[in-house]
Design an enzyme around this catalytic site. Sequence first.
Site, PDB file in Angstrom:
ATOM      1  N   PHE A  14     -19.806  65.706  62.936  1.00 41.28           N
ATOM      2  CA  PHE A  14     -20.869  64.687  62.938  1.00 41.28           C
ATOM      3  C   PHE A  14     -21.957  65.002  63.957  1.00 41.28           C
ATOM      4  O   PHE A  14     -23.119  65.207  63.602  1.00 41.28           O
ATOM      5  CB  PHE A  14     -20.209  63.326  63.200  1.00 41.28           C
ATOM      6  N   ALA A  73     -16.371  70.983  69.716  1.00 41.22           N
ATOM      7  CA  ALA A  73     -15.110  70.937  68.977  1.00 41.22           C
ATOM      8  C   ALA A  73     -14.056  70.190  69.793  1.00 41.22           C
ATOM      9  O   ALA A  73     -13.867  70.465  70.982  1.00 41.22           O
ATOM     10  CB  ALA A  73     -14.630  72.356  68.673  1.00 41.22           C
ATOM     11  N   TYR A 140      -6.346  61.438  75.394  1.00 38.18           N
ATOM     12  CA  TYR A 140      -7.716  61.903  75.130  1.00 38.18           C
ATOM     13  C   TYR A 140      -8.534  61.938  76.415  1.00 38.18           C
ATOM     14  O   TYR A 140      -9.209  62.929  76.718  1.00 38.18           O
ATOM     15  CB  TYR A 140      -8.358  60.980  74.101  1.00 38.18           C
ATOM     16  N   LYS A 144      -9.923  65.408  78.279  1.00 37.03           N
ATOM     17  CA  LYS A 144     -11.367  65.560  78.486  1.00 37.03           C
ATOM     18  C   LYS A 144     -11.678  65.751  79.968  1.00 37.03           C
ATOM     19  O   LYS A 144     -12.499  66.601  80.354  1.00 37.03           O
ATOM     20  CB  LYS A 144     -12.123  64.348  77.929  1.00 37.03           C
ATOM     21  N   ARG A 203     -19.437  47.678  74.025  1.00 36.16           N
ATOM     22  CA  ARG A 203     -19.632  49.116  74.156  1.00 36.16           C
ATOM     23  C   ARG A 203     -21.119  49.424  74.341  1.00 36.16           C
ATOM     24  O   ARG A 203     -21.992  48.606  74.054  1.00 36.16           O
ATOM     25  CB  ARG A 203     -19.140  49.852  72.896  1.00 36.16           C
TER      26      ARG A 203
END
Length: 309
Positions: A14, A73, A140, A144, A203
């Site tokens: 995306f 990626a 996650y 990161k 958010r």
Amino acid sequence: MTKNTVLVTGGAGFIGKHTVKALLNKDFDVIVLDKKKCPDDLMYCKYYQMDVTSEDLENVFKENKIDYVIHLAALPSVAGSIRMPLVDCKDNYQATVNICTVSKKYGIKKIVFSSTAAVYANPQYLPVDEKHPTSYLSPYAITKNASENFIKYCGLDYVIFRYANVYGVGQDAFGEAGVVAKFFDLMTQGKPVQIHGNGKQYRDFIYVEDVAKANVLALTTDVDGEIINVSTNSRTSINDLFEVLKEELDYKLEPVYTQPREGDIEKSILNNEKLISMFHFVPSIDIKTGIREMVRNNINSCVLGDSHE
């Protein structure tokens, strides 16, 4: 004059597709590397169907004079990382170690890395600036943050972007999509929409074209060695998001409220003063404008007989 060549990992994704388009508009040569089969709209780029963790990655650098890397990626999913922590570690941290190691060996000028607001966990203050302590609510966020630290360790020139919640045209509504894409897809089909929790959580939503512009600016300026939020510095609750989409799509149903999800952050707004000061760039597409663009694109796609990527 010889063009600079940029390798975009995850370039068929995306954010990747929008970034590739923005790079081409700035006259870069672009090479795309992605696990997916090359989509039709990237046939004009040199394309490698490859996992970033592959031992064959070095061949991409041997075969091409690569000046810059934009590393997008990843497994971009909080929920997916909780279900599959080993996959998350491979696709996020191991992939970053591999691309950095090979990039350093072949002397690239700079790497741009896509990190996330998830590394701030539940913020101690709002809006969150880059000095805020990092923490985690999911694998996650851990991978990161570890990737950020490896990039700083490995000795490459770098810009690390911590993206807010990215949405926009072309976002896949399936699998581990963002909330905007999921709501949009369900509403266009007239299906019920679930909101996890009470919907008051909020958010910082940023449109994908603004993110792509930031990625390009990281290569066209001399900014180096910085971690920078990419955000709008504004908040939208999930209930407000639902109402904006409902109005734009003329959706008739009310939301179905369910239990909160593990790993979800309650409140998130990212301070973007550093982005503005270093790149002289103010993200300009607000949530209503961005969703209207998604609606317009969806109508055009339906006319062409292709409502999904």
